[in-house]
Motif scaffolding. Structure first.
Motif, mmCIF file in Angstrom:
data_model
loop_
_atom_site.group_PDB
_atom_site.id
_atom_site.type_symbol
_atom_site.label_atom_id
_atom_site.label_comp_id
_atom_site.label_asym_id
_atom_site.label_seq_id
_atom_site.Cartn_x
_atom_site.Cartn_y
_atom_site.Cartn_z
ATOM 1 N N SER A 185 -48.360 -53.336 -19.663
ATOM 2 C CA SER A 185 -49.040 -52.303 -18.875
ATOM 3 C C SER A 185 -49.979 -51.534 -19.775
ATOM 4 N N THR A 186 -50.885 -50.812 -19.177
ATOM 5 C CA THR A 186 -51.874 -50.071 -19.954
ATOM 6 C C THR A 186 -51.670 -48.572 -19.761
ATOM 7 N N ASP A 187 -52.112 -47.867 -20.782
ATOM 8 C CA ASP A 187 -52.020 -46.402 -20.758
ATOM 9 C C ASP A 187 -53.214 -45.872 -21.523
ATOM 10 N N ALA A 188 -53.962 -44.975 -20.872
ATOM 11 C CA ALA A 188 -55.169 -44.445 -21.510
ATOM 12 C C ALA A 188 -54.843 -43.624 -22.733
ATOM 13 N N ASP A 189 -53.667 -43.041 -22.780
ATOM 14 C CA ASP A 189 -53.299 -42.215 -23.929
ATOM 15 C C ASP A 189 -52.726 -43.026 -25.095
ATOM 16 N N SER A 190 -52.433 -44.277 -24.880
ATOM 17 C CA SER A 190 -51.838 -45.110 -25.934
ATOM 18 C C SER A 190 -52.897 -45.521 -26.954
ATOM 19 N N ILE A 195 -43.352 -50.684 -27.397
ATOM 20 C CA ILE A 195 -42.317 -51.178 -26.487
ATOM 21 C C ILE A 195 -41.889 -50.019 -25.583
ATOM 22 N N ASN A 196 -41.922 -50.235 -24.285
ATOM 23 C CA ASN A 196 -41.450 -49.225 -23.336
ATOM 24 C C ASN A 196 -40.235 -49.689 -22.546
ATOM 25 N N LEU A 197 -39.839 -50.974 -22.754
ATOM 26 C CA LEU A 197 -38.672 -51.502 -22.043
ATOM 27 C C LEU A 197 -38.080 -52.646 -22.863
ATOM 28 N N VAL A 198 -36.752 -52.603 -23.014
ATOM 29 C CA VAL A 198 -36.049 -53.662 -23.732
ATOM 30 C C VAL A 198 -35.208 -54.425 -22.725
ATOM 31 N N VAL A 199 -35.585 -55.666 -22.475
ATOM 32 C CA VAL A 199 -34.812 -56.507 -21.569
ATOM 33 C C VAL A 199 -33.628 -57.104 -22.301
ATOM 34 N N GLU A 200 -33.882 -57.709 -23.437
ATOM 35 C CA GLU A 200 -32.825 -58.270 -24.286
ATOM 36 C C GLU A 200 -33.175 -57.985 -25.740
ATOM 37 N N VAL A 217 -44.244 -54.104 -22.764
ATOM 38 C CA VAL A 217 -45.170 -53.471 -23.699
ATOM 39 C C VAL A 217 -46.182 -52.641 -22.909
ATOM 40 N N VAL A 218 -46.503 -51.497 -23.478
ATOM 41 C CA VAL A 218 -47.574 -50.657 -22.946
ATOM 42 C C VAL A 218 -48.593 -50.448 -24.041
ATOM 43 N N GLY A 219 -49.878 -50.541 -23.700
ATOM 44 C CA GLY A 219 -50.915 -50.415 -24.704
ATOM 45 C C GLY A 219 -52.176 -49.826 -24.143
ATOM 46 N N PRO A 220 -53.157 -49.594 -24.976
ATOM 47 C CA PRO A 220 -54.416 -49.023 -24.494
ATOM 48 C C PRO A 220 -55.151 -50.009 -23.587
ATOM 49 N N GLU A 221 -56.076 -49.487 -22.824
ATOM 50 C CA GLU A 221 -56.840 -50.337 -21.903
ATOM 51 C C GLU A 221 -57.799 -51.234 -22.669
#
Length: 221
Positions: A185-190, A195-200, A217-221
């Motif tokens: 996913s994207t985040d303008a502030d990143s 890592i924003n979620l750990v599945v395993e 994962v979340v990162g900039p646009e």
């Protein structure tokens, strides 16, 4: 007159106590004839004698070649010492080669032993991954308490003794060598992919990654 006849003939001057004498050394045969002078030795005999006697100043001739006995005393002792030293040098060289070969074998055996140990731990960890994943999900949902929580803690401690390390937490920077991104996913502030979620979670032994962490994962646009 009487005195002169009694004195006898006068002795020659300079004779002293030993008058001059002449001796004939020629041999006389039994027949009374004079012996002939000795004939010179045949040429063959002279050649044999000259061959048997080495010429003076000839350094190529061994002066001990004609001896029919072995050297004794100090010479024999020195020869034995030289022979013993040569044998000792040969044995030392062989010993050094064997020692180097054994050292290489020992180091190779230790490396093989460590590699076999690591493979064994990896195989056990791979077999335990489903169980560890269930335990981790129970922790996240707060379903692990009481005796089961103590068992899970002991399991983690036991794995740590074998060098097993768990990694992959929320907020860590994404590393493609350690993490597998299942969602992005994207985040303008990143400013970087995190890592924003750990599945395993991931597991590794030393530098060997047994399983990459499966994350979002979340990162900039």
């Amino acid at each position: 007159m009487t005195d002169e006849h009694q004195q006898g003939p006068p002795e020659p001057e300079g004779s002293g106590e030993h008058p001059f004498q002449f001796t004939d050394k020629r041999k006389v045969n039994a027949s009374g004839d004079e012996a002939r002078p000795a004939e010179p030795a045949p040429a063959d005999d002279a050649a044999d004698e000259s061959a048997a006697t080495p010429a003076q100043g000839d350094s190529s001739v061994d002066p001990l070649a004609g001896l029919d006995f072995e050297p004794s005393g100090d010479a024999a002792e020195a020869s034995a010492v030289l022979k013993a030293q040569a044998e000792a040098a040969e044995h030392l060289d062989a010993l050094q080669r064997e020692r180097a070969s054994f050292t290489n074998y020992r180091n190779r055996a230790l490396r093989d032993q460590d590699a076999a140990r690591d493979r064994g731990v990896q195989d056990v960890l791979a077999a335990l991954l489903p169980v560890l994943d269930d335990v981790e999900r129970a922790k996240q949902h707060g379903e692990l308490s009481g005796p089961m929580a103590a068992i899970a803690e002991k399991l983690d401690q036991s794995l740590q003794k074998f060098g097993v390390e768990r990694f992959g937490k929320v907020g860590e920077e994404f590393d493609p060598n350690l993490h597998e991104a299942l969602m992005h996913s994207t985040d303008a502030d990143s400013t970087a992919a995190t890592i924003n979620l750990v599945v395993e979670p991931g597991y590794k032994i030393g530098d060997k990654v047994v399983r990459a962490a499966r994350v979002g994962v979340v990162g900039p646009e």
